[in-house]
Each structure stands twice: as C-alpha cells, then as structure tokens.
Design a protein around this motif. Structure first.
Motif, PDB file in Angstrom:
ATOM      1  N   UNK A 272       0.782  -1.231  -0.150  1.00 12.51           N
ATOM      2  CA  UNK A 272       0.015  -0.003   0.014  1.00 12.51           C
ATOM      3  C   UNK A 272       0.852   1.418  -0.015  1.00 12.51           C
ATOM      4  N   UNK A 273       1.958   1.254   0.930  1.00 12.96           N
ATOM      5  CA  UNK A 273       2.862   2.561   0.926  1.00 12.96           C
ATOM      6  C   UNK A 273       3.604   2.656  -0.014  1.00 12.96           C
ATOM      7  N   UNK A 274       3.750   1.652  -0.858  1.00 14.23           N
ATOM      8  CA  UNK A 274       4.541   1.823  -2.071  1.00 14.23           C
ATOM      9  C   UNK A 274       4.127   2.430  -3.380  1.00 14.23           C
ATOM     10  N   UNK A 275       2.609   2.604  -3.383  1.00 17.23           N
ATOM     11  CA  UNK A 275       2.130   3.174  -4.394  1.00 17.23           C
ATOM     12  C   UNK A 275       2.413   4.594  -4.701  1.00 17.23           C
ATOM     13  N   UNK A 276       2.786   5.042  -5.692  1.00 19.75           N
ATOM     14  CA  UNK A 276       3.427   6.303  -5.928  1.00 19.75           C
ATOM     15  C   UNK A 276       3.390   6.745  -7.388  1.00 19.75           C
ATOM     16  N   UNK A 277       3.626   7.997  -7.734  1.00 20.28           N
ATOM     17  CA  UNK A 277       3.632   8.611  -8.953  1.00 20.28           C
ATOM     18  C   UNK A 277       4.815   8.643  -9.214  1.00 20.28           C
ATOM     19  N   UNK A 278       5.223   8.436 -10.536  1.00 20.59           N
ATOM     20  CA  UNK A 278       6.895   8.712 -10.841  1.00 20.59           C
ATOM     21  C   UNK A 278       7.376  10.031 -10.869  1.00 20.59           C
ATOM     22  N   UNK A 356       3.458   0.710 -10.527  1.00 17.56           N
ATOM     23  CA  UNK A 356       3.319  -0.299  -9.518  1.00 17.56           C
ATOM     24  C   UNK A 356       2.068  -1.359  -9.753  1.00 17.56           C
ATOM     25  N   UNK A 357       1.788  -1.469 -11.309  1.00 17.70           N
ATOM     26  CA  UNK A 357       0.694  -2.323 -11.438  1.00 17.70           C
ATOM     27  C   UNK A 357       0.543  -3.892 -10.865  1.00 17.70           C
TER      28      UNK A 357
END
Length: 850
Positions: A272-278, A356-357
């Motif tokens: 969950x916490x890895x979800x990020x915009x580039x 992060x697909x």
C-alpha cells in the motif's frame, strides 16, 4: 602650537573615531546567535518540531505573486492549504524548516550595504516560519551569486531588515529546484529557482512510512466489487473484522510466493505504501469527470484503500496524538496494460497516474481472497509452560505429565503405569505444533463437518498450559499417582480427513467461542498417532564392565548351530579389563582354557553399552514373541551376565531372536525385566556366537628375558637333525660353534619379536597329543624352537607339516600354515601362519648376513 595645527590634529582624530565606529557598526561578533540566519529564533532555541506553519511567497514579473501555505497536521505530516488543498512531501517541508533554522551567515567582502545591489530592495522571495500565535520569523531572498557549490544567497530577515547578509546556497538547498541534468542556479534571482507548488507534491499516495508504519497502523480496509477486507489491531495482534470468523491475521507474512501473493499485514502495508507517482508530471490538476478514470463509485474495477494509524508521539512527549485515516481510490488502467493506474487521494481534487501494476493486482486479489492473509501459526504455545499432553487415537490414549524438580516427562496410559520416556519424543509434538506457518491453507467456506472428516475425528491432541496443581511431596518408596486433567484443555486439536499430504484439523482454544478449521501437513497426524513404544526410553539396564564375574551364552544361531559357553574371571580382584584373566567353561575340549581377552572385552562392552537400533513393540503377546524368535524360555540365543560386589541386581539377561524380515542386518532382542522388543545389529550376535572364544595366544614371553635359543631340525633337507644355538651377548647375538657364516642380529631380533606372542589360527587337537600325520617329529623334518629364559623350564615351539587352512569367518582364500605344538599346551595340536617362520624352516643357514 598654532591654531591651524590644532584644527588639523582634531580633524585626524575625528576621522579615526568615525572609522572605528563604522567598523564596530558593520562587524559581526563571532557568536552562534548573531550569525544565525534567524537570530531571534536561535536565541529562543526554537526547534524544527515547534514550527507549525510555513509560508513561501514568490513574485515573478510575468506571473505576479504566488503564496504557498503549509500547515503541520501532526508530528510527521504537513499539508498545503494555499493556493489549494494538496498533499505534500512532508519530508521536504521538514528539510526546509530544519535548514532555515540551522543556516549560518557567511563573512564575505562581496556584501554591500545597498539592498538594491543584492536584489533585496524589492525581494521576490519571502519565507515565513511560524511557531504558535506569537512567534514568527521571515527571510527575504535576493540574488544568487556565481560560485557553483560555493554560491551565496543574499538575504535579509525581519530581525535585521535593512542589513544584507549572505548564506551558502547549499545550506538552504531544500528551497530550490532545478531541471534534471541542468546546472545549479548561479548568478540569477532566487525567484527563478525556488520550488513551485507542484514541486512540493507528495509522489507517494500514503503518508504512512515503513517500517514504522507497521507499528503505527491500527486498521486496514480494502473495498472492491468482489468483497471487503477489514483488519484491526489490538494489543499488537491483527484480526479480521470482515470477512467475519477468520480469526487472527498474519502480522509479518511468510516467504515470497510463486504468484506474488500478499501473505501478511506487514507486506500488505508495504504494498500500500509503495503506491506512488513517478513524477509531478503524472498529476492531473484539472481532471475530467471521475468516471473517465474509473474512479466513480459503482465501477467494478474500483479499489478503495484506507489505512488508519496512530502516530507515535515525539521523543520526550507524552501527549497522545489523534488517529489519522488516509484513503485512496484506484480506478482503471491507464493504457490497458495493467502497469499504470489512475488514482485519487481523498481530499485532493487531482487525479494521478501511479506505477506499480503488480502491487495493485496483488491488492485486488487479497481484497477478494483474504485467506492468504490469515495467521498460519497453529499453536502459540511456550513449550516450557506445557505441563500435560494427551493423544487419543482408536488404538490408544496416552497421557504425558511434566512434573518434579527439575521437571521431567512421564507417560501414563489406561493401565495407570508411569514409564520413563525419551523427553525429545514428547517435545517433538510441541516442536511441530509451534512451527512457523504450520497451517498450509484453510478449507473453503461452507463445508460440512462430514466433508472435512471432523464429524468423526481420526485423532485428537489436547495440551494443558500451567493447568496442573503443584505436586505433593512423596514419601520414600511411595509410588507416583496419576494427576487429574482439568477440563477443558488449553489447546485442543481434532484431526479429520486426510487428503494427499495434508489433513483437515479443527483447533479449539480454551475461552474462545470460535473454533478454527485449517489444513496442515499429514506429518503432524503421524506424530500424534505414534504408538506408545515410540516414546519409551530405549536405554537398557546396563552395568560397569569391571563388575562382570561371568558371562554365559547359550542357544543356537539362525542357521541352527549350537552355541554354548561360560566365561568367568580367574582373578576377581582385578580393577581394569586388561588385568582380568578369563576362563572358558564350554561344552568342548576347550573347557578350562583361557578365553581371548580382546574378544571377551568386546562382548562385555557390547552388552554394557547396548543401545537398540529401534524399539519394535511394547508389551508383546506370546504369539508376537514367538514370531520374533523370543518365545518364553525358547529364545534363539540367551546371554546371562553375572555381576559381583554391590552391583544393583546380580544379573543382566538378554534374549536374541530372529533377524528382522525387512532388515536382515538387525535381529530382535529383549532384556529380561522389560516388556520391550527392540532391534540390535547383527555384529553383536556374530561376536556372541563366535565358535572360538579361546585365547589363541600360545604363550607370552618378554624378548629381553630370552638368554639363548636353539633351533633343531632340517632333517628332511640335509638327511640328519641339525642344531643352531644362539646366545645373547650384550645387545647383540652370537652363534655358538663353527657354522661357517656370519649372522645378522637384526634378523634375530625380528624373529624373537614374532615369538613373544605367537597365535594359533585354530586348534586341531585338545590335550590328546599329536599324531604321525601332523609331522611334528624333528627326525622326519619338523623344526623345534627352544627359548631359554631365567626360569628353569624353557619354552618350546615345534613346527611340523606344511598345510593350508580355511578361516571359519570370512570368505577369503585359504592361508598357508604349519601344524604345531608347544610344551606350554601339552597334548594340543594347532596350526600357525607360515609367513613369520618360513625362512628358518626352509634352510639351516638361518639369520645369515647378506
């Protein structure tokens, strides 16, 4: 002095005083507060954690003035409130605050007192830090000098608004941004390089930071069209709220899976916490309707993630911080390839394209299939605290109690008999129970007890933890009593249907109203179902080898060869095995002779240290004993060891039977006094059934005590008996008489070494004397060796007919021997190896120097 001169002197003095005053007014004393960028805050010892508001105003000629306002929401989180509510990179704001509070001004000759020279008459950048309602400080930024890493930023502060100062640009670097791959700002106005609103955006969708986030998080919710997952934490334990009745969740998770499934709460939070915009370019600040991105309610692909956390108070603070809930919606794939998705953070109007697909696909899977998050620990037991275990199978009920000081395990069954057992065998049950992730999987919901085989369990395991009362002291000789097991047990496990390598189980914990059905390896069922014999202590009733007085062997071998021998000590006061002389008393002509000490010692050691290869059966029936070749009074082989002195019990009796059908290298055995059948290695049986236990040493002499020796014989070679006599002369030897050749003393020493303890290979005659066919007459070719010592009687060895001998043990070729006799064994005839005597037997010119 005239008046003109006086005026000149006063003029010079005045100029000097003005210069000194000017120097005093423009110099900066070397003290930390004075050189601080924000002297008032430095004097008040304001720390970064005290700042709750940051304002950054930037004025550009073609764009006007932009004001950014950041408010602290909690000790670790900032939010932008102007020009519009936006999540920001809290770490970056913390860096801005920390750098401004710590920045130091530089002494440089490049500073002018003219504000306009440094772009500070009309500063285009101002930064204000606020602490509460009554403390604030403002810094104005002007030009940035040329100098690369040593570049200076010219500034003023509200403490000294009319006095230009300089700080190294690197000391307040968090305020500045630059295009990737381009040089640092140099020689231009600071407003061109101060971060804009987009530069402060948080690329990560959640403020929760790992690994501390795992401690702060108290609730995780995943909602999708296929289901809802709700996990809550209490007393550091994660449990399922939705779906209901799934019990605890696995906090840490297991090793990576082939399909990258999420197997625990910590990995879940990590994803969950890895979800990020580039980058900030991925933010759509003026989005279309949410339906265009799959972010509208009702979209079957919509995934809603919520994490509630309780921030940890800062060090030294006891103030409890309020809980924070962050929510993110994830919609459709950006390009249909499932590697980038649209997302929106609750409270932020922007839509963002995130990477992060695989993580998103894994999150969608766990939302619809939460079993993978369930706690795989079968039993949370501390083995040292377990004081009772009960196993129940159709064949037996066994109860184990851990009692005494120090605590030790005992075994009780239906006969209420306590038995000594192997502690490791019992502890193996507990070891398997508490193995990490012992649960392999969980049965599908809705299955009946009959489908899982739990309507009629095939086995049951019950465990009690600190449940038994203290043990009452026992009087001397008082037998132990079986404790009463309180109900219900602390831990109960029912075993149902076996399916391949796994078995269905139901766990019932004391005080819990919700049992847990699970799938575990079938090896646990096998451990719980082990027969009583597997727990018994295999150690036999041994003895000290120096206590042995006699050894009686009787019976027959598996090939029906009769065995019978009694071996007893002649010198009963011997303290060590090498001092013992063993005598044979067996049914043949060897009665009364010495037994081979090495063989007897090996026999005794083998029995004293006998350890079963395997325990086979406890309390066998008469028919079972007969099948093992151990029927009462009819065992194939019986060995009775009689002990002397104050040994505990005067005898040890061992029975040995048939070879095991599935492993002929072992035979069945039993020790009298224990209803326990075991397997022992055939090697011991081979020693016990050795047909020749007699000491094969013909005599023993010390080479140093031989004064002279005589060789007589060779009649078959030269036609008459020849004689050679050798005498010791100091450390050498001489040949008496005129032999006509020189002797080699080294050959004599080697020959006498062989004669110090000659051994027979076998005995042909016991006591009845030699026959002509033995060829022991020196007149017909025998060789007589006479050793003369300090004693009156010499030692004589006669070597007769050359022959071959096939050893009874082993499959080797026949060996070359001489038939022999000795005056130390009157009437006996034996065979002895030729090799050491062949050189003296074949020619009279013995020990000749070559």
């Amino acid at each position: 002095m005239n008046l003109k001169t006086t005026y000149v002197m006063f003029g010079i003095l005045g100029v000097g005083l003005i210069g000194v005053l000017g120097l005093l007014l423009t110099s900066t004393p070397d003290n930390p507060t004075e050189k601080a960028l924000l002297p008032a805050f430095a004097a008040a010892k304001v720390e970064p954690k005290d700042i709750d508001t940051v304002e950054i105003s930037t004025t550009l000629p073609d764009k006007g003035t932009t004001k950014l306002v950041f408010l602290r929401k909690d000790p670790t989180r900032w939010v932008m409130t102007e020009p519009q509510p936006t999540r920001v990179d809290s770490t970056l704001i913390d860096d801005v605050v920390r750098e401004l509070l710590r920045a130091r001004t530089e002494d440089t000759k490049d500073i002018s007192t003219n504000l306009a020279n440094h772009g500070l008459d009309k500063p285009t950048v101002t930064v204000t830090l606020k602490s509460g309602l009554d403390q604030q400080a403002t810094v104005s930024l002007g030009h940035v000098s040329i100098g690369g890493a040593n570049a200076l930023v010219f500034v003023t502060s509200n403490d000294v608004p009319t006095r230009p100062r300089a700080v190294r640009r690197t000391s307040i670097d968090a305020l500045f941004t630059r295009a990737e791959g381009k040089p640092e700002p140099d020689g231009l106005d600071a407003a061109l390089f101060v971060r804009k609103a987009a530069d402060f955006r948080a690329l990560k969708l959640f403020d929760l930071q790992m690994p501390t986030g795992a401690e702060e998080a108290t609730q995780v919710r995943l909602q999708s069209a296929s289901g809802e997952l709700l996990l809550t934490k209490a007393d550091r334990i994660w449990s399922f709220e939705k779906p209901a009745n799934l019990g605890e969740a696995d906090a840490d998770g297991g090793p990576p899976t082939v399909d990258n499934s999420i197997t625990g709460v910590r990995p879940l939070l990590g994803q969950i916490t890895s979800l990020s915009a580039k980058s900030v370019a991925d933010f759509i600040t003026e989005p279309k309707p949410l339906g265009d991105y799959g972010l509208e309610d009702g979209n079957p692909n919509l995934l809603k993630l919520s994490v509630t956390r309780k921030p940890i108070p800062l060090a030294g603070s006891e103030k409890e911080l309020p809980a924070i809930t962050e929510t993110v919606k994830i919609g459709d794939s950006v390009d249909g390839k499932n590697d980038r998705f649209y997302a929106q953070v609750e409270g932020d109007s922007s839509v963002v394209q995130i990477t992060g697909g695989p993580a998103i696909l894994a999150l969608r899977k766990v939302a619809s299939a939460p079993n993978q998050l369930r706690d795989k620990v079968l039993a949370k037991l501390v083995p040292a605290n377990v004081d009772a275990i009960q196993t129940i199978t159709p064949a037996q009920t066994l109860e184990f109690f851990r009692r005494g000081t120090p605590p030790a395990w005992t075994l009780w069954d239906a006969t209420s008999t306590a038995d000594a057992i192997t502690p490791a065998a019992v502890e193996r049950i507990l070891t398997e129970l508490i193995e990490p992730r012992k649960i392999s999987n969980f049965p599908a919901t809705g299955q009946t007890d009959a489908a899982l085989g739990l309507d009629k369990p095939v086995a049951e395991l019950n465990v009690w933890v600190k449940a038994l009362p203290a043990e009452e002291p026992k009087k001397d000789g008082e037998k132990p009593t079986k404790p009463t097991l309180p109900q219900p047990p602390t831990f109960r496990l029912l075993f149902g249907r076996v399916e391949g390598d796994f078995v269905y189980v139901r766990r019932i914990l004391a005080g819990s109203t919700q049992p847990l059905d699970a799938i575990v390896p079938v090896s646990l069922l096998r451990t719980v179902s082990r027969p009583r014999v597997d727990y018994l202590d295999p150690k036999l009733n041994g003895f000290e080898i120096t206590q042995v007085e006699s050894l009686k062997i009787s019976g027959k071998t598996v090939d029906n060869r009769i065995v019978g021998a009694t071996i007893s000590t002649e010198n009963k006061e011997a303290k060590t095995p090498d001092q013992v002389t063993w005598k044979l008393d067996q049914v043949n002509a060897a009665k009364g002779r010495n037994a081979d000490p090495a063989k007897v010692t090996n026999l005794i050691l083998g029995l004293a240290n006998l350890t079963p290869v395997k325990l086979v059966q406890d309390r066998p029936s008469a028919d079972a004993l007969s099948g093992y070749g151990l029927a009462k009074d009819a065992a194939l082989l019986t060995v009775e060891v009689t002990l002397r002195g104050d040994a505990s019990g005067k005898t040890r009796v061992y029975h040995f039977g048939q070879a095991a059908k599935d492993d002929p290298t072992n035979v069945y055995g039993q020790q009298q006094g224990r209803d326990l059948v075991f397997l022992v290695n055939q090697s011991l049986i081979s020693q016990l059934t050795d047909p020749n236990l007699m000491d094969m040493t013909l005599f023993r002499v010390e080479k140093s005590k031989i004064k002279s020796f005589v060789l007589r014989g060779w009649a078959d070679l030269v036609g008459s008996v020849q004689s050679r006599e050798f005498e010791r002369s100091g450390d050498s030897w001489t040949l008496k008489g005129d032999s006509g050749y020189a002797i080699d003393p080294k050959k004599i020493d080697s020959f006498l070494e062989d004669l110090s303890r000659p051994r027979a290979e076998a005995f042909l005659v016991y006591g009845s004397g030699a026959k002509p066919e033995h060829g022991l007459d020196v007149k017909t070719g025998a060789l007589e060796i006479e050793l003369r010592l300090d004693t009156p009687d010499p030692v004589i060895l006669t070597l007769g007919k050359a022959d071959t001998y096939q050893p009874q043990q082993g499959n080797g070729a026949p060996v070359a021997v001489y038939v022999g006799s000795s005056n130390k064994l009157p009437g006996d005839v034996f065979v002895i190896l030729q090799d050491r005597f062949q050189s003296v037997r074949q020619k009279p010119k013995v020990f000749a120097k070559e």
